[in-house]
Design a protein around this motif. Sequence first.
Motif, mmCIF file in Angstrom:
data_model
loop_
_atom_site.group_PDB
_atom_site.id
_atom_site.type_symbol
_atom_site.label_atom_id
_atom_site.label_comp_id
_atom_site.label_asym_id
_atom_site.label_seq_id
_atom_site.Cartn_x
_atom_site.Cartn_y
_atom_site.Cartn_z
ATOM 1 N N UNK A 135 0.842 -1.193 0.000
ATOM 2 C CA UNK A 135 0.000 0.000 0.000
ATOM 3 C C UNK A 135 0.874 1.239 0.000
ATOM 4 N N UNK A 136 0.244 2.365 -0.202
ATOM 5 C CA UNK A 136 0.976 3.627 -0.292
ATOM 6 C C UNK A 136 1.787 3.892 0.965
ATOM 7 N N UNK A 137 1.245 3.532 2.115
ATOM 8 C CA UNK A 137 1.944 3.789 3.373
ATOM 9 C C UNK A 137 3.233 2.987 3.457
ATOM 10 N N UNK A 138 3.163 1.702 3.120
ATOM 11 C CA UNK A 138 4.368 0.865 3.219
ATOM 12 C C UNK A 138 5.412 1.256 2.180
ATOM 13 N N UNK A 139 4.983 1.843 1.063
ATOM 14 C CA UNK A 139 5.952 2.188 0.019
ATOM 15 C C UNK A 139 6.842 3.370 0.395
ATOM 16 N N UNK A 140 6.522 4.070 1.475
ATOM 17 C CA UNK A 140 7.445 5.078 1.997
ATOM 18 C C UNK A 140 8.792 4.433 2.344
ATOM 19 N N UNK A 141 8.757 3.146 2.691
ATOM 20 C CA UNK A 141 9.960 2.448 3.147
ATOM 21 C C UNK A 141 10.534 1.493 2.096
ATOM 22 N N UNK A 142 10.044 1.594 0.866
ATOM 23 C CA UNK A 142 10.528 0.695 -0.182
ATOM 24 C C UNK A 142 12.024 0.912 -0.425
ATOM 25 N N UNK A 143 12.810 -0.139 -0.284
ATOM 26 C CA UNK A 143 14.266 -0.080 -0.435
ATOM 27 C C UNK A 143 14.911 0.928 0.520
#
Length: 264
Positions: A135-143
Amino acid sequence: MTELSPRPDHTVPTATVGEELGLRRELAAVYRLVAHFRMTDLIFTHISVRLPGPEQHFLINPYGLLFEEITASNLVKIDLAGHPVEESPHPVNPAGFVIHSAIHAARSDAHCVLHTHTRAGCAVAAQEHGLLPLNQISMEFYDRLGYHDYEGVALNLAEQQRLVADLGGHPAMILRNHGLLTVGETPAQAFLRMYYLDKACEIQIAATAAGAGLVMPAPDIRELTARQLAGEDHSSDLQDDLGYELAWSALLRLVERVAPDYKD
């Protein structure tokens, strides 16, 4: 711990009384917010902030107080080894500062270190795949998320080098079989990162529990979203440079309503 201790920077002036009071109040507000959003584990996690100056002094919670009891004045000032540097009626837990001291010493930008044992965070920390870009929230921490394997309760100084290496330059880390950790240039930044990292874990637990197939965006969309949320993307038609500042202002208004004594 000597090998982790940074060289004192004598060009950085010691914090003034006003600067220290400001940091004490901001850190106390974060403790109250962590309590308000039910991210506590009784007395057993910590949030620390570095004070300006070459002395390498930090503020941390008095060992034994619940987070809803933390105020600006009862925060304890300690050194890099976790020992009090001023008289205080409250003890500190040096062992609990093992993780924090390693990161503070290694990362000049990690002025605040926040560690939690939330239910959702511990659940994702126990999953082999870690945090998924669901989700958009978790993608703040992508890589942008480190992982550190569990080595038992953090009582051994030898673990510090591995903690630092696993965090690298990331703003956050999942401590496998343990919990979550975020860093920030300010207590506000560390808190907002933790709020959304924990929220991402809650969403992941809910999504995986449903048993349906999971949809994840393509890697280029994940990276774009991460850059947008970090304020690093300049290719989009519109920019939002105020969101986190406005969110923190709103959170301070919340603390004033529910726990106005945090400033005492």
